[in-house]
Design an enzyme around this catalytic site. Structure first.
Site, PDB file in Angstrom:
ATOM      1  N   ASN A 148       0.851  -1.187   0.000  1.00 58.02           N
ATOM      2  CA  ASN A 148       0.000   0.000   0.000  1.00 58.02           C
ATOM      3  C   ASN A 148       0.888   1.238   0.000  1.00 58.02           C
ATOM      4  OD1 ASN A 148      -1.833   2.025   0.488  1.00 58.02           O
ATOM      5  ND2 ASN A 148      -2.330   1.372   2.582  1.00 58.02           N
ATOM      6  N   TRP A 149       1.014   1.842  -1.179  1.00 52.64           N
ATOM      7  CA  TRP A 149       1.910   3.004  -1.307  1.00 52.64           C
ATOM      8  C   TRP A 149       1.287   4.254  -0.693  1.00 52.64           C
ATOM      9  CZ3 TRP A 149       4.200   2.842  -7.010  1.00 52.64           C
ATOM     10  CH2 TRP A 149       4.880   1.621  -7.184  1.00 52.64           C
ATOM     11  N   LYS A 150       0.021   4.188  -0.353  1.00 55.14           N
ATOM     12  CA  LYS A 150      -0.695   5.341   0.204  1.00 55.14           C
ATOM     13  C   LYS A 150      -0.523   6.561  -0.720  1.00 55.14           C
ATOM     14  CE  LYS A 150      -0.004   3.416   4.762  1.00 55.14           C
ATOM     15  NZ  LYS A 150      -0.091   3.627   6.196  1.00 55.14           N
ATOM     16  N   HIS A 167      -9.528   0.914   5.078  1.00 52.47           N
ATOM     17  CA  HIS A 167      -8.250   1.147   5.771  1.00 52.47           C
ATOM     18  C   HIS A 167      -8.506   2.120   6.920  1.00 52.47           C
ATOM     19  CE1 HIS A 167      -4.172   2.473   6.572  1.00 52.47           C
ATOM     20  NE2 HIS A 167      -3.757   1.395   5.935  1.00 52.47           N
ATOM     21  N   GLU A 217      -6.960   4.593   7.906  1.00 54.33           N
ATOM     22  CA  GLU A 217      -6.780   6.005   7.548  1.00 54.33           C
ATOM     23  C   GLU A 217      -8.022   6.546   6.854  1.00 54.33           C
ATOM     24  OE1 GLU A 217      -3.032   5.529   5.504  1.00 54.33           O
ATOM     25  OE2 GLU A 217      -2.050   5.122   7.422  1.00 54.33           O
ATOM     26  N   GLU A 267      -5.308  -5.152  10.728  1.00 56.30           N
ATOM     27  CA  GLU A 267      -4.331  -4.076  10.900  1.00 56.30           C
ATOM     28  C   GLU A 267      -4.627  -3.328  12.200  1.00 56.30           C
ATOM     29  OE1 GLU A 267      -2.358  -2.971   6.960  1.00 56.30           O
ATOM     30  OE2 GLU A 267      -4.035  -1.614   7.250  1.00 56.30           O
ATOM     31  N   GLY A 294       2.485   2.137  10.936  1.00 53.46           N
ATOM     32  CA  GLY A 294       3.487   3.197  10.845  1.00 53.46           C
ATOM     33  C   GLY A 294       4.200   3.511  12.145  1.00 53.46           C
ATOM     34  N   SER A 350       3.419  -2.211  10.487  1.00 59.35           N
ATOM     35  CA  SER A 350       4.866  -2.232  10.769  1.00 59.35           C
ATOM     36  C   SER A 350       5.528  -3.569  10.428  1.00 59.35           C
ATOM     37  CB  SER A 350       5.129  -1.848  12.231  1.00 59.35           C
ATOM     38  OG  SER A 350       4.741  -0.502  12.456  1.00 59.35           O
ATOM     39  N   GLY A 375       2.704  -1.186   4.378  1.00 59.13           N
ATOM     40  CA  GLY A 375       2.662   0.239   4.070  1.00 59.13           C
ATOM     41  C   GLY A 375       4.064   0.776   3.802  1.00 59.13           C
ATOM     42  N   GLY A 376       4.666   1.368   4.824  1.00 62.00           N
ATOM     43  CA  GLY A 376       5.953   2.059   4.680  1.00 62.00           C
ATOM     44  C   GLY A 376       7.018   1.245   3.963  1.00 62.00           C
TER      45      GLY A 376
HETATM   46  C1  PEP Z   1      -0.848   0.148   6.281  1.00 59.67           C
HETATM   47  O1  PEP Z   1      -1.059   1.344   6.402  1.00 59.67           O
HETATM   48  O2  PEP Z   1      -1.634  -0.578   5.650  1.00 59.67           O
HETATM   49  C2  PEP Z   1       0.348  -0.381   6.891  1.00 59.67           C
HETATM   50  C3  PEP Z   1       0.382  -1.645   7.157  1.00 59.67           C
HETATM   51  O3  PEP Z   1       1.350   0.524   7.158  1.00 59.67           O
HETATM   52  P1  PEP Z   1       2.804   0.218   7.779  1.00 59.67           P
HETATM   53  O4  PEP Z   1       3.298  -1.059   7.140  1.00 59.67           O
HETATM   54  O5  PEP Z   1       3.620   1.397   7.417  1.00 59.67           O
HETATM   55  O6  PEP Z   1       2.608   0.071   9.244  1.00 59.67           O
END
Ligand code: PEP
Length: 247
Positions: A8-10, A95, A97, A165, A171, A209, A230-231
């Site tokens: 997920n590049w957001k 999600h 967010e 999640e 994050g 994470s 994500g990140g």
């Molecule tokens: C996400 O936002 O879907 C996610 C898993 O982010 P991160 O891996 O950065 O925690």
């Protein structure tokens, strides 16, 4: 069951760096395909160029959200048929967010999932507790409630992926223990028996994470059928290493 790793590049990536990352991952997939399925979920502006960059590589494409309607007067939104038309097979829905920033309720997430499946997409529906819910012992109750209220009735595994999640893990660099992840995923599997057409075959991803350093341990947990990343999905080496941990 074939594991799934979705990046997920957001809201990250301009044309040059997004396409370069997609090309790099496509080259890795062609040179040495991994056992797991890999899906890239770039921002909407990069869907078509990323689709072109990964063509023939075996990598898949997903959107990060869709509207409940297929088309119409919804400025700034994107309809599920548009994602399909751009080359997507998946779409991330609900999600945290989106639930927080856009006040998306379970009912909205469910309506979006209906729209996604009607357009031929597989819905990756996200659920997870906040830090406060966890602190008050309501992790599993939250996840079960979100599943019951966010999933359309009796979707099959081809149309549904669930992503667990924990909101506090996204994050933050913090993750639940492998044991805690196992308990929640087992509870999700059990809950899916009443909600999905073929609960045993629905992939349940962990997200929050995930890094190369913890991916192997988390991938070994029962009922962890892959990751939503994500990140770390913005770094080709890290993302590939996480995917490799899934086989
Ligand atoms: C996400 O936002 O879907 C996610 C898993 O982010 P991160 O891996 O950065 O925690």
């Amino acid at each position: 069951m074939r594991k799934l790793v979705a990046g997920n590049w957001k809201m990250n990536g301009l044309m040059a760096d997004g396409v370069a990352r997609a090309r790099d991952l496509a080259a890795r997939a062609k040179a040495k395909p991994l056992a797991c399925e890999i899906v890239l979920c770039p921002p909407a502006t990069l869907l078509v160029p990323v689709a072109q960059a990964i063509a023939g590589s075996g990598l898949g494409l997903g959107g990060q959200d869709c509207h409940t309607a297929a088309a119409g007067p919804h400025t700034g939104d994107i309809g599920a048929p548009m994602l399909k038309d751009a080359g997507c097979s998946y779409v991330i829905l609900g999600h945290s967010e989106r639930r927080q920033d856009h006040k998306e309720s379970d009912a909205i997430v469910r309506a979006k999932a209906v729209a996604a499946v009607a357009a031929g997409l597989c819905a990756i529906v996200c659920v997870g507790e906040t830090a406060a819910e966890r602190a008050s012992g309501r992790t599993e109750a939250t996840v079960v409630r979100e599943l019951q209220n966010s999933l359309p009735p009796k979707l099959s595994a081809a149309a549904l992926v669930v992503a667990y999640e924990p909101v506090w893990a996204i994050g933050s660099g913090r993750t639940p223990t492998a044991q805690d992840v196992g308990s929640v995923h087992a509870r999700i599997r059990e809950t899916l028996r009443d909600l999905a057409a073929d609960a045993a075959a629905v992939r349940i991803l962990y997200g929050g994470s995930v890094k190369p350093a913890n991916a192997r341990d988390l991938a070994a947990v029962a009922n962890v059928d892959g990751f939503l990343v994500g990140g770390a999905s913005l770094n080709g080496d890290e993302f590939w290493s996480i995917a490799a941990a899934c086989g």
